[in-house]
Motif scaffolding. Structure first.
Motif, PDB file in Angstrom:
ATOM      1  N   ASN A  70       7.896   0.524  -0.116  1.00 48.43           N
ATOM      2  CA  ASN A  70       7.358  -0.827  -0.288  1.00 48.43           C
ATOM      3  C   ASN A  70       8.540  -1.751  -0.577  1.00 48.43           C
ATOM      4  OD1 ASN A  70       4.999   1.076  -1.898  1.00 48.43           O
ATOM      5  ND2 ASN A  70       4.441  -0.110  -0.100  1.00 48.43           N
ATOM      6  N   TYR A  71       8.986  -2.459   0.459  1.00 47.12           N
ATOM      7  CA  TYR A  71      10.289  -3.119   0.413  1.00 47.12           C
ATOM      8  C   TYR A  71      10.298  -4.385  -0.433  1.00 47.12           C
ATOM      9  CZ  TYR A  71       8.189  -5.937   4.166  1.00 47.12           C
ATOM     10  OH  TYR A  71       7.361  -6.743   4.901  1.00 47.12           O
ATOM     11  N   THR A  72       9.138  -4.970  -0.695  1.00 44.06           N
ATOM     12  CA  THR A  72       9.049  -6.124  -1.592  1.00 44.06           C
ATOM     13  C   THR A  72       7.647  -6.186  -2.167  1.00 44.06           C
ATOM     14  OG1 THR A  72       9.330  -8.538  -1.797  1.00 44.06           O
ATOM     15  CG2 THR A  72       8.401  -7.723   0.261  1.00 44.06           C
ATOM     16  N   ASN A  73       7.534  -6.706  -3.387  1.00 44.09           N
ATOM     17  CA  ASN A  73       6.201  -6.948  -3.944  1.00 44.09           C
ATOM     18  C   ASN A  73       5.897  -8.439  -4.053  1.00 44.09           C
ATOM     19  OD1 ASN A  73       7.830  -7.621  -6.121  1.00 44.09           O
ATOM     20  ND2 ASN A  73       6.739  -6.348  -7.610  1.00 44.09           N
ATOM     21  N   VAL A  74       6.772  -9.274  -3.524  1.00 43.94           N
ATOM     22  CA  VAL A  74       6.525 -10.715  -3.479  1.00 43.94           C
ATOM     23  C   VAL A  74       5.567 -10.987  -2.324  1.00 43.94           C
ATOM     24  CG1 VAL A  74       7.554 -12.993  -3.185  1.00 43.94           C
ATOM     25  CG2 VAL A  74       8.792 -11.196  -4.434  1.00 43.94           C
ATOM     26  N   CYS A  75       4.475 -11.691  -2.606  1.00 41.09           N
ATOM     27  CA  CYS A  75       3.424 -11.802  -1.594  1.00 41.09           C
ATOM     28  C   CYS A  75       2.723 -13.152  -1.673  1.00 41.09           C
ATOM     29  CB  CYS A  75       2.405 -10.678  -1.777  1.00 41.09           C
ATOM     30  SG  CYS A  75       1.218 -10.554  -0.418  1.00 41.09           S
ATOM     31  N   SER A  76       2.481 -13.724  -0.495  1.00 43.93           N
ATOM     32  CA  SER A  76       1.798 -15.010  -0.407  1.00 43.93           C
ATOM     33  C   SER A  76       0.290 -14.879  -0.553  1.00 43.93           C
ATOM     34  CB  SER A  76       2.122 -15.674   0.937  1.00 43.93           C
ATOM     35  OG  SER A  76       1.734 -14.833   2.017  1.00 43.93           O
ATOM     36  N   ALA A  77      -0.261 -13.678  -0.342  1.00 47.16           N
ATOM     37  CA  ALA A  77      -1.701 -13.467  -0.486  1.00 47.16           C
ATOM     38  C   ALA A  77      -2.047 -13.210  -1.948  1.00 47.16           C
ATOM     39  CB  ALA A  77      -2.154 -12.297   0.376  1.00 47.16           C
ATOM     40  N   ARG A  78      -3.320 -13.374  -2.265  1.00 50.20           N
ATOM     41  CA  ARG A  78      -3.801 -13.136  -3.630  1.00 50.20           C
ATOM     42  C   ARG A  78      -5.057 -12.268  -3.588  1.00 50.20           C
ATOM     43  NH1 ARG A  78      -1.452 -16.154  -7.551  1.00 50.20           N
ATOM     44  NH2 ARG A  78      -0.004 -17.778  -6.865  1.00 50.20           N
ATOM     45  N   CYS A  79      -4.905 -11.093  -3.016  1.00 50.68           N
ATOM     46  CA  CYS A  79      -6.043 -10.185  -2.897  1.00 50.68           C
ATOM     47  C   CYS A  79      -6.504  -9.749  -4.282  1.00 50.68           C
ATOM     48  CB  CYS A  79      -5.660  -8.969  -2.065  1.00 50.68           C
ATOM     49  SG  CYS A  79      -5.120  -9.383  -0.394  1.00 50.68           S
ATOM     50  N   THR A  80      -7.803  -9.794  -4.509  1.00 52.75           N
ATOM     51  CA  THR A  80      -8.326  -9.506  -5.840  1.00 52.75           C
ATOM     52  C   THR A  80      -8.289  -8.028  -6.184  1.00 52.75           C
ATOM     53  OG1 THR A  80     -10.599  -9.320  -5.027  1.00 52.75           O
ATOM     54  CG2 THR A  80      -9.851 -11.506  -5.708  1.00 52.75           C
ATOM     55  N   PHE A  81      -8.077  -7.169  -5.182  1.00 50.00           N
ATOM     56  CA  PHE A  81      -8.044  -5.725  -5.428  1.00 50.00           C
ATOM     57  C   PHE A  81      -6.626  -5.208  -5.639  1.00 50.00           C
ATOM     58  CE2 PHE A  81      -8.057  -6.611  -0.898  1.00 50.00           C
ATOM     59  CZ  PHE A  81      -6.894  -5.982  -0.486  1.00 50.00           C
ATOM     60  N   CYS A  82      -5.630  -6.080  -5.631  1.00 42.47           N
ATOM     61  CA  CYS A  82      -4.233  -5.654  -5.623  1.00 42.47           C
ATOM     62  C   CYS A  82      -3.598  -5.814  -7.001  1.00 42.47           C
ATOM     63  CB  CYS A  82      -3.451  -6.464  -4.594  1.00 42.47           C
ATOM     64  SG  CYS A  82      -1.723  -5.953  -4.443  1.00 42.47           S
ATOM     65  N   ALA A  83      -2.944  -4.741  -7.463  1.00 43.11           N
ATOM     66  CA  ALA A  83      -2.173  -4.790  -8.707  1.00 43.11           C
ATOM     67  C   ALA A  83      -0.676  -4.829  -8.436  1.00 43.11           C
ATOM     68  CB  ALA A  83      -2.502  -3.565  -9.564  1.00 43.11           C
ATOM     69  N   PHE A  84      -0.290  -4.857  -7.174  1.00 43.47           N
ATOM     70  CA  PHE A  84       1.111  -4.718  -6.777  1.00 43.47           C
ATOM     71  C   PHE A  84       1.816  -6.059  -6.607  1.00 43.47           C
ATOM     72  CE2 PHE A  84       4.066  -4.236  -3.064  1.00 43.47           C
ATOM     73  CZ  PHE A  84       5.029  -3.455  -3.690  1.00 43.47           C
ATOM     74  N   ARG A  85       1.123  -7.073  -6.113  1.00 44.60           N
ATOM     75  CA  ARG A  85       1.749  -8.326  -5.705  1.00 44.60           C
ATOM     76  C   ARG A  85       2.341  -9.091  -6.889  1.00 44.60           C
ATOM     77  NH1 ARG A  85       0.165 -12.953  -7.006  1.00 44.60           N
ATOM     78  NH2 ARG A  85       1.205 -13.922  -5.217  1.00 44.60           N
ATOM     79  N   ARG A  86       3.384  -9.875  -6.576  1.00 46.19           N
ATOM     80  CA  ARG A  86       3.983 -10.802  -7.531  1.00 46.19           C
ATOM     81  C   ARG A  86       4.273 -12.116  -6.805  1.00 46.19           C
ATOM     82  NH1 ARG A  86       2.367  -7.108  -9.921  1.00 46.19           N
ATOM     83  NH2 ARG A  86       3.352  -5.869 -11.589  1.00 46.19           N
ATOM     84  N   ASP A  87       4.350 -13.202  -7.572  1.00 45.02           N
ATOM     85  CA  ASP A  87       4.663 -14.504  -6.972  1.00 45.02           C
ATOM     86  C   ASP A  87       6.133 -14.619  -6.595  1.00 45.02           C
ATOM     87  OD1 ASP A  87       2.108 -15.725  -7.046  1.00 45.02           O
ATOM     88  OD2 ASP A  87       2.340 -16.074  -9.198  1.00 45.02           O
ATOM     89  N   GLY A  88       6.997 -13.958  -7.346  1.00 43.42           N
ATOM     90  CA  GLY A  88       8.425 -14.011  -7.057  1.00 43.42           C
ATOM     91  C   GLY A  88       9.274 -14.377  -8.252  1.00 43.42           C
TER      92      GLY A  88
END
Length: 465
Positions: A70-88
């Protein structure tokens, strides 16, 4: 030609199911819904297993050695099921440096791995050149490693980020995908499938592409000669009919790929993998279970079932609590759903067991419910495990699970070609003298250091440490 349809056939009739298992009859959405609700689970499993044996034989079940990067956890989406994403801007937001990523590929190659599964958040800070340079370097340094990378939602955001030329979405996708293909991309994973029904997808996949865009991305990949996989995440706000609608869209688009592209060497969906939603650390995980919230009437349908339609046309206003309650999938629901998927998806070669989310023993049982592949001896995974799932198996344990289920374990590649069939004393599981000393380890070892960008990972069991 696809198998014939007979909407009037009694799908619970063993003679009818024998035709389905033989590939002579295709089941309808209505018949699939009836199978799910009315057939005893063990009987349903037997028919799914019969279909699997028709396609794959009775002897061998497979696995792959790969690394999920998983090359980055910075993500433009805001999926409600995801614990992985970050704003940056969080302390644990990260993007791997190319050198670090190449080191991970090298570690995979050193243990005989054949594939990397590379996906990440949709990071607007990364230019197209970052991806192309990375693919070229991987192929230059590790030409034998298959690059299975970048899910449809990532490609849809690439279109938005890079603004390639093209009059249609398909043309824009082809512009970007062709460059990546030439740089070293071999195939595309089915991440981001979730549930295709619009009412569900709009609730849980905030900022993520719709079903039409997801399916169009895969169609372009097939036109460029790349194989792909399809996935489904269930056990949240959706109804059972939504799952079957999901199967139907995959089957329809696979029919088109086979009819239109196969004669000219085009790609197709090689596998389908479904897994239940993992709730820990996610916004959707804070939604109450059906029956646990005040005012829930368990004598009435679950809100997702009240909204779901087999054609995907359900609307959120069809139930006042739609999206406000979840119905999680346990082992029996998982196995029942997988068995129906094997019978329904008559044009998909492989059904994969999801031991990563369900645990090794349900994964093993899944081999008798239509699955023919145990997936990966996983060196690394960050997305599902961020939501609380930590199952981790080494090659010896995976081989034993397959053998104890009554099959010969075999290592495969991305195209499902057999690389090693483990029949002799040198098999990974037969080299273990004392199984009482073998324990699976946690996939992730959490640290207290705020500047840690990566998590300690291992595929070793305790006796290998």
């Amino acid at each position: 030609m696809p198998p014939r349809l007979d909407p009037n056939a009694d799908i619970l009739d063993p003679a009818v199911l024998a035709d389905v298992a033989a590939g002579a009859l295709r089941i309808t959405p209505e018949q699939a819904l009836r199978l799910y609700h009315e057939m005893p689970i063990q009987e349903l499993g037997r028919w799914a297993d019969t279909r699997a044996r028709e396609l794959h034989g009775a002897a061998i079940r497979t696995y792959v050695i790969d690394r999920n990067i998983n090359y980055t956890n910075v993500c433009s989406a805001r999926c409600t099921f995801c614990a992985f994403r970050r704003d940056g801007d969080e302390h644990d937001a990260y993007t791997l440096e190319p050198e670090e990523l190449l080191e991970k590929v090298g570690e995979l190659a050193a243990i005989g791995g054949t594939q990397i599964l590379m996906q990440g958040g949709m990071n607007p800070a990364l230019p197209l050149s970052w991806y192309l340079d990375l693919l070229r370097r991987i192929k230059s340094e590790y030409p034998s490693v298959h690059v299975h990378a970048f899910s449809p939602p990532e490609f849809i955001e690439f279109i938005r980020f890079f603004d390639p030329p093209g009059a249609t979405l398909a043309e824009k996708l082809r512009t970007v995908m062709k460059q990546m293909r030439e740089a070293g991309l071999d195939s595309i994973p089915g991440g981001g499938g979730e549930i295709f029904a619009p009412a569900v997808r709009r609730k849980i996949g905030l900022g993520k592409c719709d079903a039409e865009a997801w399916l169009t991305t895969m169609r372009v990949a097939h036109e460029l000669g790349m194989n792909t996989s399809a996935t489904m995440m269930f056990g949240h706000i959706e109804g059972v009919a939504d799952r079957i609608h999901h199967f139907e869209l995959v089957r329809q688009w696979q029919d088109r790929a086979i009819a239109d592209l196969a004669p000219d060497g085009g790609g197709r969906y090689m596998a389908f993998i479904a897994w239940p939603f993992q709730r820990e650390n996610t916004p959707l995980g804070r939604v109450p279970d059906w029956g646990a919230g005040g005012g829930d009437d368990l004598d009435t349908p679950f809100p997702g079932d009240a909204v779901a339609r087999l054609d995907g046309s359900g609307e959120k206003h069809d139930h006042p609590r739609f999206g406000q309650r979840v119905r999680r999938a346990g082992g029996s629901d998982y196995l029942r759903t997988q068995a129906v998927s094997r019978l329904y998806l008559d044009n998909i070669y492989s059904i994969g067991a999801s031991w990563v989310t369900m645990g090794p023993h349900i994964g093993q049982v899944a081999l008798r419910y239509g699955a023919t592949d145990m997936g990966s001896v996983m060196m690394e995974e960050n997305v599902v495990s961020a939501a609380g799932t930590t199952h981790c198996l080494n090659e010896s344990i995976l081989c034993r699970l397959i053998r104890d289920a009554g099959f010969l374990p075999a290592q495969r590649d991305n195209a499902y070609r057999l690389l090693r069939v483990h029949t002799g004393a040198e098999a990974p599981d037969r080299r273990i003298d004392d199984w009482s000393a073998v324990r699976t380890r946690r996939l992730h070892v959490q640290t207290d250091q705020p500047d840690e960008k990566a998590v300690a990972l291992s595929i070793r069991s305790t006796n290998d440490a």
